[in-house]
Design a protein around this motif. Sequence first.
Motif, short mmCIF file in Angstrom:
data_model
loop_
_atom_site.label_atom_id
_atom_site.label_comp_id
_atom_site.label_asym_id
_atom_site.label_seq_id
_atom_site.Cartn_x
_atom_site.Cartn_y
_atom_site.Cartn_z
N ARG A 139 2.97 3.86 -3.28
CA ARG A 139 3.81 3.66 -4.48
C ARG A 139 4.89 4.73 -4.58
NH1 ARG A 139 -0.39 5.80 -9.15
NH2 ARG A 139 -1.28 7.40 -7.86
N SER A 140 5.44 5.14 -3.43
CA SER A 140 6.48 6.17 -3.49
C SER A 140 7.77 5.57 -4.04
CB SER A 140 6.74 6.76 -2.10
OG SER A 140 7.40 5.81 -1.30
N ASP B 10 0.65 3.06 10.00
CA ASP B 10 -0.50 3.08 9.09
C ASP B 10 -1.49 1.97 9.45
OD1 ASP B 10 0.79 5.08 7.75
OD2 ASP B 10 1.32 3.89 5.99
N SER C 10 -3.52 5.62 -3.52
CA SER C 10 -4.70 6.42 -3.15
C SER C 10 -5.84 6.31 -4.18
CB SER C 10 -4.28 7.87 -2.97
OG SER C 10 -3.58 8.30 -4.11
N GLY D 213 11.50 1.31 11.50
CA GLY D 213 12.40 2.47 11.71
C GLY D 213 13.83 2.08 12.02
N GLY E 100 4.63 2.94 8.08
CA GLY E 100 4.16 4.30 8.40
C GLY E 100 4.70 4.85 9.71
N LEU F 210 -4.78 3.61 8.98
CA LEU F 210 -5.61 3.38 7.80
C LEU F 210 -6.11 1.94 7.74
CD1 LEU F 210 -6.46 4.29 4.83
CD2 LEU F 210 -4.24 3.37 4.10
N ILE G 43 10.65 5.94 -2.69
CA ILE G 43 11.59 5.52 -1.64
C ILE G 43 11.13 4.28 -0.89
CG2 ILE G 43 12.52 7.85 -1.38
CD1 ILE G 43 11.07 8.02 1.30
N VAL G 44 9.83 3.99 -0.91
CA VAL G 44 9.35 2.80 -0.19
C VAL G 44 8.58 1.84 -1.12
CG1 VAL G 44 8.20 1.87 1.84
CG2 VAL G 44 9.12 4.18 1.94
N VAL H 212 0.86 -1.18 0.00
CA VAL H 212 0.00 0.00 0.00
C VAL H 212 0.90 1.24 0.00
CG1 VAL H 212 -1.89 1.22 1.16
CG2 VAL H 212 -1.74 -1.28 1.32
N ILE I 252 -9.61 -1.43 -2.22
CA ILE I 252 -8.30 -1.68 -1.59
C ILE I 252 -8.44 -2.63 -0.40
CG2 ILE I 252 -8.39 0.39 -0.14
CD1 ILE I 252 -5.38 0.73 -0.76
N ALA J 34 2.57 1.43 3.53
CA ALA J 34 3.47 2.60 3.41
C ALA J 34 2.70 3.73 2.76
CB ALA J 34 4.71 2.24 2.60
N ALA J 35 1.62 4.16 3.42
CA ALA J 35 0.75 5.20 2.86
C ALA J 35 0.91 6.53 3.59
CB ALA J 35 -0.71 4.75 2.93
N GLY J 36 1.44 6.48 4.82
CA GLY J 36 1.54 7.72 5.60
C GLY J 36 0.19 8.21 6.08
N ASN K 115 3.51 8.18 11.74
CA ASN K 115 2.60 9.33 11.75
C ASN K 115 2.50 9.87 13.17
OD1 ASN K 115 1.50 8.65 8.94
ND2 ASN K 115 1.01 6.79 10.05
P1 NAD Z 1 4.58 9.28 0.25
O1 NAD Z 1 3.68 10.32 0.78
O2 NAD Z 1 5.68 9.64 -0.68
O3 NAD Z 1 3.69 8.17 -0.47
C1 NAD Z 1 2.52 7.69 0.09
C2 NAD Z 1 1.86 6.70 -0.85
O4 NAD Z 1 0.70 6.21 -0.21
C3 NAD Z 1 1.43 7.32 -2.16
O5 NAD Z 1 1.81 6.45 -3.20
C4 NAD Z 1 -0.11 7.39 -2.07
O6 NAD Z 1 -0.74 7.08 -3.32
C5 NAD Z 1 -0.41 6.29 -1.08
N1 NAD Z 1 -1.60 6.63 -0.27
C6 NAD Z 1 -1.87 7.76 0.39
N2 NAD Z 1 -3.09 7.68 0.99
C7 NAD Z 1 -3.57 6.47 0.71
C8 NAD Z 1 -4.77 5.79 1.04
N3 NAD Z 1 -5.70 6.37 1.79
N4 NAD Z 1 -4.94 4.54 0.58
C9 NAD Z 1 -4.00 3.94 -0.18
N5 NAD Z 1 -2.83 4.53 -0.52
C10 NAD Z 1 -2.64 5.78 -0.08
O7 NAD Z 1 5.13 8.51 1.54
P2 NAD Z 1 6.46 7.63 1.79
O8 NAD Z 1 7.62 8.52 1.77
O9 NAD Z 1 6.43 6.42 0.94
O10 NAD Z 1 6.19 7.21 3.30
C11 NAD Z 1 5.05 6.47 3.67
C12 NAD Z 1 5.03 6.36 5.18
O11 NAD Z 1 6.17 5.64 5.61
C13 NAD Z 1 5.09 7.68 5.93
O12 NAD Z 1 4.33 7.57 7.12
C14 NAD Z 1 6.56 7.84 6.26
O13 NAD Z 1 6.77 8.64 7.40
C15 NAD Z 1 6.92 6.41 6.52
N6 NAD Z 1 8.34 6.09 6.31
C16 NAD Z 1 8.92 5.37 7.29
C17 NAD Z 1 10.23 4.97 7.15
C18 NAD Z 1 10.84 4.16 8.23
O14 NAD Z 1 12.05 4.07 8.30
N7 NAD Z 1 10.04 3.52 9.06
C19 NAD Z 1 10.95 5.35 6.03
C20 NAD Z 1 10.31 6.06 5.02
C21 NAD Z 1 8.98 6.42 5.17
#
Ligand code: NAD
Length: 286
Positions: free
Chosen positions: A166-167, A245, A190, A266, A230, A214, A169-170, A164, A195, A208-210, A232
């Motif tokens: 598609r960034s 998340d 999103s 983390g 996630g 959710l 980085i994750v 979940v 889903i 990994a939706a942030g 948050n």
């Molecule tokens: P991002 O905002 O770049 O991407 C979020 C993705 O989630 C997008 O592709 C979006 O389409 C999708 N999304 C958003 N809302 C959604 C929903 N309601 N339903 C389905 N998909 C949805 O975020 P990111 O950089 O990939 O990070 C995601 C989360 O992971 C954040 O909470 C961030 O803080 C966390 N994170 C944690 C670590 C760690 O080391 N634990 C590292 C990187 C990111």
Amino acid sequence: MAQLIDGKQLSDQVLREVASEVELLKGEYGIVPTLAVVLVGDDPASQVYVRNKVKRAEEVGICSIAHHLDVQCTQDKLNKIIDELNNDPQVHGILVQLPLPSHLDEEEVIAAINPAKDVDGFHPLNVGALASGRASLVPCTPQGCMIMLRQVHPDLSGKNVVVVGRSNIVGKPMAALLLQENCTVTMAHSRTKNIESLCRNADIVVAAAGRAKLINADWIKPGATVIDVGINAIEVNGKRKLTGDVDFESVAPIAGAITPVPGGVGPMTIACLLSNTTLAAKRQLA
Ligand code: NAD
């Protein structure tokens, strides 16, 4: 109740392996693996992340060089610093803490890093290598998630996985790594329809939706493995609290295995960053 996949304990294990690699590099080749961390501006969360990375690096014997630049730093100045670090033989890994202030072009900065020193694995060459199954420096968070998943599933072949998010980085690198292990991967985001039911059919869900909490128990097949990326910040009774998340309280009783937040993905991310730094140092010996 689900098995807890303890990121703290697993990351300690990875860090011990990194520490012995560092010893070897020092003893056999006289080199001290060195990580340069570049931070632009005063974002409090980024400052915490950088502090933690530097602290952990020192604990395993990796030398870290921090460059803290003013929020008004220009693209030219940042590029010049990257260039200097690229050309410094003492520096083996370069990390630019993201996000950058909005006037700076992140893609340009990432592309300016020498791919051999790109310990975040974000450079287009490293992204391409991962996509074609020939990865060298793999992004740290998905790399950490894979280590956690292998604790529960030594063989991931044929598993149905929903990622979940598609960034770059994750979500995307996570999907690429899972494909390499012969999983059947669905990427949800999103705009994905149904889903909830997609997730409910999955053997593994990577969140990994942030979006805080959710994913609840209705989304999860009993016995499935849940990896919560996630982070948050929410308010509970007027106090700031970190949550994932995934709604841990509702999902943990039905999942087969689950990662906590904090103390899950983390710590694994930082451990994999330091592992990438020693790997980069070793490769640069050749
Ligand atoms: P991002 O905002 O770049 O991407 C979020 C993705 O989630 C997008 O592709 C979006 O389409 C999708 N999304 C958003 N809302 C959604 C929903 N309601 N339903 C389905 N998909 C949805 O975020 P990111 O950089 O990939 O990070 C995601 C989360 O992971 C954040 O909470 C961030 O803080 C966390 N994170 C944690 C670590 C760690 O080391 N634990 C590292 C990187 C990111």
